[in-house]
Design a protein around this motif. Structure first.
Motif, PDB file in Angstrom:
ATOM      1  N   ARG A  46       0.841  -1.204   0.000  1.00  0.00           N
ATOM      2  CA  ARG A  46       0.000   0.000   0.000  1.00  0.00           C
ATOM      3  C   ARG A  46       0.870   1.246   0.000  1.00  0.00           C
ATOM      4  N   SER A  47       1.984   1.185  -0.731  1.00  0.00           N
ATOM      5  CA  SER A  47       2.859   2.351  -0.814  1.00  0.00           C
ATOM      6  C   SER A  47       2.099   3.530  -1.409  1.00  0.00           C
ATOM      7  N   ALA A  48       2.456   4.725  -0.963  1.00  0.00           N
ATOM      8  CA  ALA A  48       1.811   5.967  -1.402  1.00  0.00           C
ATOM      9  C   ALA A  48       0.330   6.018  -1.061  1.00  0.00           C
ATOM     10  N   ALA A  49      -0.068   5.277  -0.039  1.00  0.00           N
ATOM     11  CA  ALA A  49      -1.459   5.336   0.427  1.00  0.00           C
ATOM     12  C   ALA A  49      -1.704   6.623   1.201  1.00  0.00           C
ATOM     13  N   GLY A  50      -0.637   7.320   1.549  1.00  0.00           N
ATOM     14  CA  GLY A  50      -0.785   8.547   2.324  1.00  0.00           C
ATOM     15  C   GLY A  50      -1.439   8.264   3.661  1.00  0.00           C
ATOM     16  N   HIS A  51      -2.022   9.299   4.242  1.00  0.00           N
ATOM     17  CA  HIS A  51      -2.646   9.137   5.549  1.00  0.00           C
ATOM     18  C   HIS A  51      -4.140   8.890   5.375  1.00  0.00           C
ATOM     19  N   SER A  52      -4.479   7.754   4.781  1.00  0.00           N
ATOM     20  CA  SER A  52      -5.893   7.482   4.504  1.00  0.00           C
ATOM     21  C   SER A  52      -6.434   6.432   5.454  1.00  0.00           C
ATOM     22  N   LEU A  53      -7.662   6.688   5.882  1.00  0.00           N
ATOM     23  CA  LEU A  53      -8.349   5.807   6.824  1.00  0.00           C
ATOM     24  C   LEU A  53      -9.567   5.256   6.103  1.00  0.00           C
ATOM     25  N   SER A  54      -9.789   3.943   6.206  1.00  0.00           N
ATOM     26  CA  SER A  54     -10.947   3.337   5.530  1.00  0.00           C
ATOM     27  C   SER A  54     -12.181   3.499   6.409  1.00  0.00           C
ATOM     28  N   LEU A  55     -13.146   4.253   5.906  1.00  0.00           N
ATOM     29  CA  LEU A  55     -14.353   4.497   6.701  1.00  0.00           C
ATOM     30  C   LEU A  55     -15.587   3.883   6.063  1.00  0.00           C
ATOM     31  N   SER A  56     -15.500   3.496   4.780  1.00  0.00           N
ATOM     32  CA  SER A  56     -16.710   3.071   4.086  1.00  0.00           C
ATOM     33  C   SER A  56     -16.784   1.562   3.846  1.00  0.00           C
ATOM     34  N   HIS A  57     -15.759   0.844   4.303  1.00  0.00           N
ATOM     35  CA  HIS A  57     -15.870  -0.613   4.172  1.00  0.00           C
ATOM     36  C   HIS A  57     -15.250  -1.279   5.400  1.00  0.00           C
ATOM     37  N   PRO A  58     -15.694  -2.498   5.698  1.00  0.00           N
ATOM     38  CA  PRO A  58     -15.166  -3.166   6.891  1.00  0.00           C
ATOM     39  C   PRO A  58     -13.719  -3.590   6.685  1.00  0.00           C
ATOM     40  N   LEU A  59     -13.021  -3.772   7.781  1.00  0.00           N
ATOM     41  CA  LEU A  59     -11.633  -4.236   7.710  1.00  0.00           C
ATOM     42  C   LEU A  59     -11.576  -5.662   8.247  1.00  0.00           C
ATOM     43  N   ARG A  60     -10.911  -6.510   7.490  1.00  0.00           N
ATOM     44  CA  ARG A  60     -10.735  -7.895   7.940  1.00  0.00           C
ATOM     45  C   ARG A  60      -9.326  -8.050   8.486  1.00  0.00           C
TER      46      ARG A  60
END
Ligand code: MN
Length: 255
Positions: A46-60
Protein backbone atom coordinates in the motif's frame (compact mmCIF):
# COMPACT_ATOMS: atom_id res chain seq x y z
CA UNK A 1 -3.38 -12.75 24.81
CA UNK A 2 0.06 -12.93 26.33
CA UNK A 3 0.64 -10.29 28.95
CA UNK A 4 3.89 -8.30 28.89
CA UNK A 5 6.12 -8.52 31.89
CA UNK A 6 5.97 -5.26 33.85
CA UNK A 7 8.26 -2.72 32.30
CA UNK A 8 8.74 -4.59 29.03
CA UNK A 9 8.17 -2.16 26.19
CA UNK A 10 5.38 -3.08 23.77
CA UNK A 11 6.21 -2.09 20.22
CA UNK A 12 3.73 -1.99 17.33
CA UNK A 13 5.39 -2.57 13.97
CA UNK A 14 3.70 -1.63 10.70
CA UNK A 15 4.61 -0.62 7.15
CA UNK A 16 3.19 0.15 3.73
CA UNK A 17 5.02 -2.49 1.69
CA UNK A 18 2.81 -5.21 3.13
CA UNK A 19 3.20 -7.82 5.84
CA UNK A 20 5.29 -10.11 3.59
CA UNK A 21 7.94 -7.48 2.88
CA UNK A 22 11.45 -8.43 4.03
CA UNK A 23 11.76 -4.88 5.40
CA UNK A 24 9.10 -5.42 8.06
CA UNK A 25 10.59 -8.78 9.01
CA UNK A 26 13.99 -7.16 9.57
CA UNK A 27 12.38 -4.37 11.60
CA UNK A 28 10.30 -6.72 13.76
CA UNK A 29 13.41 -8.81 14.47
CA UNK A 30 15.36 -5.70 15.52
CA UNK A 31 12.51 -4.53 17.79
CA UNK A 32 12.31 -7.95 19.47
CA UNK A 33 15.66 -7.16 21.08
CA UNK A 34 14.02 -4.19 22.79
CA UNK A 35 10.63 -5.44 23.81
CA UNK A 36 7.49 -7.33 22.91
CA UNK A 37 6.49 -6.86 19.29
CA UNK A 38 3.09 -6.95 17.66
CA UNK A 39 3.00 -6.58 13.88
CA UNK A 40 -0.12 -5.09 12.31
CA UNK A 41 0.40 -4.46 8.62
CA UNK A 42 -1.41 -4.32 5.28
CA UNK A 43 -2.02 -7.66 3.56
CA UNK A 44 -0.50 -6.25 0.32
CA UNK A 45 1.63 -3.35 -0.79
CA UNK A 46 0.00 0.00 0.00
CA UNK A 47 2.86 2.35 -0.81
CA UNK A 48 1.81 5.97 -1.40
CA UNK A 49 -1.46 5.34 0.43
CA UNK A 50 -0.79 8.55 2.32
CA UNK A 51 -2.65 9.14 5.55
CA UNK A 52 -5.89 7.48 4.50
CA UNK A 53 -8.35 5.81 6.82
CA UNK A 54 -10.95 3.34 5.53
CA UNK A 55 -14.35 4.50 6.70
CA UNK A 56 -16.71 3.07 4.09
CA UNK A 57 -15.87 -0.61 4.17
CA UNK A 58 -15.17 -3.17 6.89
CA UNK A 59 -11.63 -4.24 7.71
CA UNK A 60 -10.74 -7.89 7.94
CA UNK A 61 -7.93 -8.93 10.26
CA UNK A 62 -6.13 -12.25 10.13
CA UNK A 63 -3.54 -13.37 12.68
CA UNK A 64 -1.23 -15.11 10.23
CA UNK A 65 1.19 -16.20 12.96
CA UNK A 66 1.29 -15.35 16.69
CA UNK A 67 1.55 -11.58 17.06
CA UNK A 68 1.40 -10.94 13.29
CA UNK A 69 -1.87 -9.39 12.10
CA UNK A 70 -2.60 -8.95 8.40
CA UNK A 71 -5.21 -6.28 7.57
CA UNK A 72 -6.95 -5.55 4.26
CA UNK A 73 -6.54 -1.83 4.81
CA UNK A 74 -4.08 1.04 4.70
CA UNK A 75 -1.07 1.58 6.97
CA UNK A 76 -3.14 4.17 8.85
CA UNK A 77 -5.93 1.61 9.32
CA UNK A 78 -3.41 -0.86 10.69
CA UNK A 79 -1.99 1.47 13.35
CA UNK A 80 -5.42 2.75 14.33
CA UNK A 81 -6.70 -0.80 14.60
CA UNK A 82 -3.65 -1.89 16.61
CA UNK A 83 -4.01 0.93 19.14
CA UNK A 84 -7.79 1.19 19.38
CA UNK A 85 -8.67 -2.42 18.66
CA UNK A 86 -6.24 -5.32 18.83
CA UNK A 87 -4.15 -3.88 21.71
CA UNK A 88 -6.72 -1.57 23.30
CA UNK A 89 -6.21 -3.04 26.75
CA UNK A 90 -2.43 -2.84 26.65
CA UNK A 91 -0.06 0.07 27.01
CA UNK A 92 1.80 0.58 23.76
CA UNK A 93 5.27 2.06 24.16
CA UNK A 94 6.08 2.89 20.57
CA UNK A 95 4.98 2.56 16.94
CA UNK A 96 7.68 1.81 14.37
CA UNK A 97 6.95 1.78 10.64
CA UNK A 98 9.11 0.30 7.87
CA UNK A 99 11.66 -0.58 6.84
CA UNK A 100 10.40 0.93 3.60
CA UNK A 101 11.79 -0.04 0.23
CA UNK A 102 12.68 3.42 -0.97
CA UNK A 103 13.38 6.74 0.68
CA UNK A 104 10.72 8.94 2.25
CA UNK A 105 12.23 12.39 2.14
CA UNK A 106 11.28 15.92 1.20
CA UNK A 107 7.73 16.46 -0.03
CA UNK A 108 7.40 12.72 -0.78
CA UNK A 109 6.51 12.18 2.84
CA UNK A 110 3.02 13.58 2.24
CA UNK A 111 2.27 10.57 -0.02
CA UNK A 112 4.11 8.07 2.11
CA UNK A 113 2.22 5.27 3.79
CA UNK A 114 5.30 4.51 5.87
CA UNK A 115 5.31 8.00 7.37
CA UNK A 116 1.49 7.95 7.63
CA UNK A 117 1.62 4.91 9.90
CA UNK A 118 3.95 6.81 12.25
CA UNK A 119 1.73 9.88 11.89
CA UNK A 120 -1.27 7.85 13.06
CA UNK A 121 0.66 6.61 16.08
CA UNK A 122 1.66 10.19 16.90
CA UNK A 123 -1.94 11.42 16.53
CA UNK A 124 -3.01 8.75 18.99
CA UNK A 125 -0.37 9.92 21.47
CA UNK A 126 2.28 7.23 21.04
CA UNK A 127 5.95 7.97 20.23
CA UNK A 128 6.37 6.93 16.61
CA UNK A 129 9.18 6.38 14.14
CA UNK A 130 9.22 5.86 10.37
CA UNK A 131 12.29 4.23 8.82
CA UNK A 132 13.14 3.90 5.13
CA UNK A 133 16.01 2.56 3.05
CA UNK A 134 17.00 4.98 0.31
CA UNK A 135 17.18 2.65 -2.67
CA UNK A 136 14.92 1.11 -5.32
CA UNK A 137 17.27 -1.71 -6.22
CA UNK A 138 19.40 -3.66 -3.79
CA UNK A 139 17.70 -4.17 -0.46
CA UNK A 140 19.98 -4.95 2.43
CA UNK A 141 18.00 -4.05 5.52
CA UNK A 142 20.68 -4.92 8.09
CA UNK A 143 22.12 -1.43 8.64
CA UNK A 144 18.69 0.17 8.75
CA UNK A 145 17.41 -2.48 11.18
CA UNK A 146 20.38 -1.97 13.51
CA UNK A 147 19.86 1.77 13.34
CA UNK A 148 16.10 1.37 13.99
CA UNK A 149 16.99 -0.39 17.25
CA UNK A 150 19.28 2.52 18.15
CA UNK A 151 16.50 5.04 17.48
CA UNK A 152 14.05 2.96 19.51
CA UNK A 153 16.45 2.75 22.48
CA UNK A 154 16.99 6.50 22.36
CA UNK A 155 13.24 7.04 22.20
CA UNK A 156 12.78 4.89 25.30
CA UNK A 157 15.44 6.87 27.10
CA UNK A 158 14.61 10.42 26.00
CA UNK A 159 11.06 10.28 24.64
CA UNK A 160 9.95 12.23 21.56
CA UNK A 161 8.42 15.72 21.89
CA UNK A 162 4.61 15.80 21.81
CA UNK A 163 2.92 15.76 18.38
CA UNK A 164 6.25 14.92 16.75
CA UNK A 165 7.40 11.85 14.86
CA UNK A 166 10.86 10.80 13.76
CA UNK A 167 11.39 10.23 10.06
CA UNK A 168 14.56 8.19 9.48
CA UNK A 169 16.20 7.55 6.11
CA UNK A 170 19.21 5.29 5.71
CA UNK A 171 21.46 5.48 2.63
CA UNK A 172 21.88 2.15 0.82
CA UNK A 173 25.66 1.98 0.99
CA UNK A 174 28.00 -0.44 2.75
CA UNK A 175 28.36 0.25 6.46
CA UNK A 176 31.97 1.53 6.36
CA UNK A 177 30.88 4.20 3.88
CA UNK A 178 28.18 5.63 6.15
CA UNK A 179 29.60 8.92 7.37
CA UNK A 180 27.42 9.34 10.44
CA UNK A 181 24.05 10.68 11.49
CA UNK A 182 22.52 14.04 10.69
CA UNK A 183 19.52 15.63 12.37
CA UNK A 184 17.81 17.20 9.37
CA UNK A 185 14.89 19.25 8.08
CA UNK A 186 12.46 18.31 5.31
CA UNK A 187 13.90 18.95 1.85
CA UNK A 188 12.21 19.54 -1.48
CA UNK A 189 12.37 17.32 -4.55
CA UNK A 190 12.49 18.38 -8.17
CA UNK A 191 10.49 16.00 -10.36
CA UNK A 192 10.76 15.27 -14.06
CA UNK A 193 7.76 14.72 -16.36
CA UNK A 194 5.34 13.54 -13.76
CA UNK A 195 2.67 11.98 -16.01
CA UNK A 196 3.11 9.24 -18.60
CA UNK A 197 0.23 9.09 -21.13
CA UNK A 198 -0.20 5.83 -23.03
CA UNK A 199 -2.91 3.91 -24.89
CA UNK A 200 -4.38 0.68 -23.50
CA UNK A 201 -5.13 -2.43 -25.67
CA UNK A 202 -8.68 -1.15 -26.22
CA UNK A 203 -7.45 2.16 -27.57
CA UNK A 204 -8.27 4.28 -24.55
CA UNK A 205 -5.75 6.56 -22.93
CA UNK A 206 -4.42 5.91 -19.52
CA UNK A 207 -2.10 7.91 -17.37
CA UNK A 208 0.64 6.79 -15.06
CA UNK A 209 1.63 9.15 -12.26
CA UNK A 210 5.18 9.30 -10.99
CA UNK A 211 7.94 11.15 -12.73
CA UNK A 212 11.63 10.68 -12.36
CA UNK A 213 13.08 12.06 -9.21
CA UNK A 214 15.59 14.26 -10.95
CA UNK A 215 17.21 15.99 -8.04
CA UNK A 216 16.39 18.22 -5.12
CA UNK A 217 16.58 21.84 -4.17
CA UNK A 218 19.86 22.42 -2.41
CA UNK A 219 18.33 23.16 0.98
CA UNK A 220 21.21 23.08 3.49
CA UNK A 221 20.66 20.61 6.31
CA UNK A 222 17.88 18.77 4.48
CA UNK A 223 17.11 15.04 4.62
CA UNK A 224 17.80 14.69 0.88
CA UNK A 225 21.16 16.39 1.16
CA UNK A 226 22.23 14.28 4.17
CA UNK A 227 21.40 10.92 2.56
CA UNK A 228 22.98 11.97 -0.75
CA UNK A 229 26.16 12.77 1.19
CA UNK A 230 26.19 9.35 2.87
CA UNK A 231 24.65 10.24 6.24
CA UNK A 232 21.70 8.64 8.01
CA UNK A 233 18.99 11.30 8.25
CA UNK A 234 16.72 11.79 11.28
CA UNK A 235 14.02 14.44 10.80
CA UNK A 236 11.62 15.44 13.56
CA UNK A 237 8.24 16.10 11.90
CA UNK A 238 5.52 18.13 13.60
CA UNK A 239 1.82 17.44 13.28
CA UNK A 240 0.99 21.16 13.33
CA UNK A 241 1.18 22.17 9.66
CA UNK A 242 0.05 25.74 10.38
CA UNK A 243 2.08 28.45 8.70
CA UNK A 244 1.88 30.93 11.54
CA UNK A 245 3.41 33.89 9.75
CA UNK A 246 0.71 33.63 7.02
CA UNK A 247 -2.14 34.09 9.51
CA UNK A 248 -1.52 37.79 9.92
CA UNK A 249 -1.64 38.57 6.19
CA UNK A 250 -4.70 36.36 5.68
CA UNK A 251 -6.53 38.37 8.33
CA UNK A 252 -6.01 41.45 6.19
CA UNK A 253 -7.88 39.94 3.22
CA UNK A 254 -11.31 41.47 2.48
CA UNK A 255 -13.47 38.92 4.21
MN1 MN B 1 6.49 1.46 0.56
Amino acid sequence: MKKSAAGTPLIVVSNDDGIRSPGIKALAAAMLEIGDVVVVAPDRERSAAGHSLSLSHPLRVEETSPGWYSVDGTPTDCVNLAINGILRRRKITMVVSGINKGANMGDDITYSGTVAAALEGTLLGIPSIAISLATWERFDFDIAATFAAKVARNTLEHGIPKDTLLNVNVPAIPEPEIRGIRITRMGRRIYGDAIVRKRDPRGRHYYWIGGDKLSHEGIPGSDLEAVESGFISVTPLHLDMTRYDAMKSLRRWKW
